[in-house]
Write a protein that holds these residues in place. Structure first.
Motif, PDB file in Angstrom:
ATOM      1  N   GLU A   8       0.941  -1.184   0.055  1.00 57.55           N
ATOM      2  CA  GLU A   8       0.066  -0.026  -0.115  1.00 57.55           C
ATOM      3  C   GLU A   8       0.803   1.267  -0.124  1.00 57.55           C
ATOM      4  OE1 GLU A   8      -3.975   1.596   2.333  1.00 57.55           O
ATOM      5  OE2 GLU A   8      -2.615   0.178   3.488  1.00 57.55           O
ATOM      6  N   GLY A  10       1.109   4.647   1.400  1.00 59.27           N
ATOM      7  CA  GLY A  10       0.108   5.418   2.584  1.00 59.27           C
ATOM      8  C   GLY A  10       0.762   6.727   2.750  1.00 59.27           C
ATOM      9  N   GLY A  28      -2.884   3.977   6.338  1.00 59.79           N
ATOM     10  CA  GLY A  28      -2.859   2.867   5.464  1.00 59.79           C
ATOM     11  C   GLY A  28      -3.918   1.703   5.663  1.00 59.79           C
ATOM     12  N   GLU A  57      -5.588   4.288  10.447  1.00 57.97           N
ATOM     13  CA  GLU A  57      -4.444   4.611  10.636  1.00 57.97           C
ATOM     14  C   GLU A  57      -3.561   3.833  11.673  1.00 57.97           C
ATOM     15  OE1 GLU A  57      -5.075   9.556   9.377  1.00 57.97           O
ATOM     16  OE2 GLU A  57      -5.104   9.047  11.349  1.00 57.97           O
ATOM     17  N   LEU A  83       4.214   1.071   2.509  1.00 56.93           N
ATOM     18  CA  LEU A  83       3.722   0.066   3.466  1.00 56.93           C
ATOM     19  C   LEU A  83       3.837  -1.209   3.206  1.00 56.93           C
ATOM     20  CD1 LEU A  83       0.725   2.393   4.894  1.00 56.93           C
ATOM     21  CD2 LEU A  83       3.289   2.227   5.505  1.00 56.93           C
TER      22      LEU A  83
END
Length: 202
Positions: A8, A10, A28, A57, A83
């Protein structure tokens, strides 16, 4: 353990200076799904421990040593970050073995775009070049990459469209710092061979 396959892209939503450390809040939604206090999440290739989670988060404390040795100290509110959650036993090893322990930072030296990919040259700090070999693996900001060319003070990687679109490497400009983690196997081999090397005769 991680594999260098970013899950991801983020975003840093807050940075709190605690004097000898900093507390980051990062967004994320994917990586925080099911995450609990004490779990690990790699942020730009740095393994951090989750303190709190909520509303997609999580917060993590970053020690001064980590801030000094990595590029996390340059992050501000709004910075984008790569992430990745740890690899579960039995999962596919899509990249290579990544510990989340940054060996040093490099800088984006040059970007050469092509029609379908981009060649990026990254500087290497002194002492790390011996671990970087052509066609070997290296982790850049948490992304598992294959080395195209290895020089004494730099290396190059080829970034495919997916990597450019889904990681911070598509956003980095010349001069920007990136976290580097070399192949752990190379470091173990060096240590083992060093311990077995015959002592020099007077």
């Amino acid at each position: 353990m991680f594999t260098g396959i970013v899950e991801e892209l983020g975003e840093v939503t807050a940075v709190e200076n605690l004097g000898d450390s900093s507390r980051f809040r990062l967004r994320g939604p994917l990586v925080t799904e099911g995450a609990r206090h004490g779990d690990s999440i790699a942020v730009n290739g740095v393994c951090l421990t989750v303190v709190e989670t909520g509303d997609g988060e999580f917060t993590a404390d970053v020690m001064a040593e980590t801030l000094k040795r990595s590029s996390l100290g340059s992050l501000t509110t709004g910075s984008r970050v790569n992430l990745e959650r740890p690899t579960a036993v039995g999962d596919r090893l899509g990249g290579h073995i990544v510990q989340g322990h940054v060996d040093g930072t490099g800088a984006i030296a040059e970007r050469t775009p092509s029609e379908h990919w981009e060649i990026v040259r990254i500087s290497l700090p002194a002492g790390l070049s011996r671990y970087v070999v052509e066609k070997g693996s290296i982790t850049v900001d948490g992304v598992s990459l294959t080395v195209v060319d290895a020089g004494p003070d730099h290396f190059t990687v080829s970034l495919i469209p997916t990597t450019l679109a889904l990681t911070t490497l598509g956003l980095k400009e010349s001069g920007d710092l990136v976290n580097l983690e070399v192949d752990i196997i190379a470091k173990y081999v060096e240590r083992l061979l060093g311990d077995r090397a015959p002592e020099a005769t007077p």
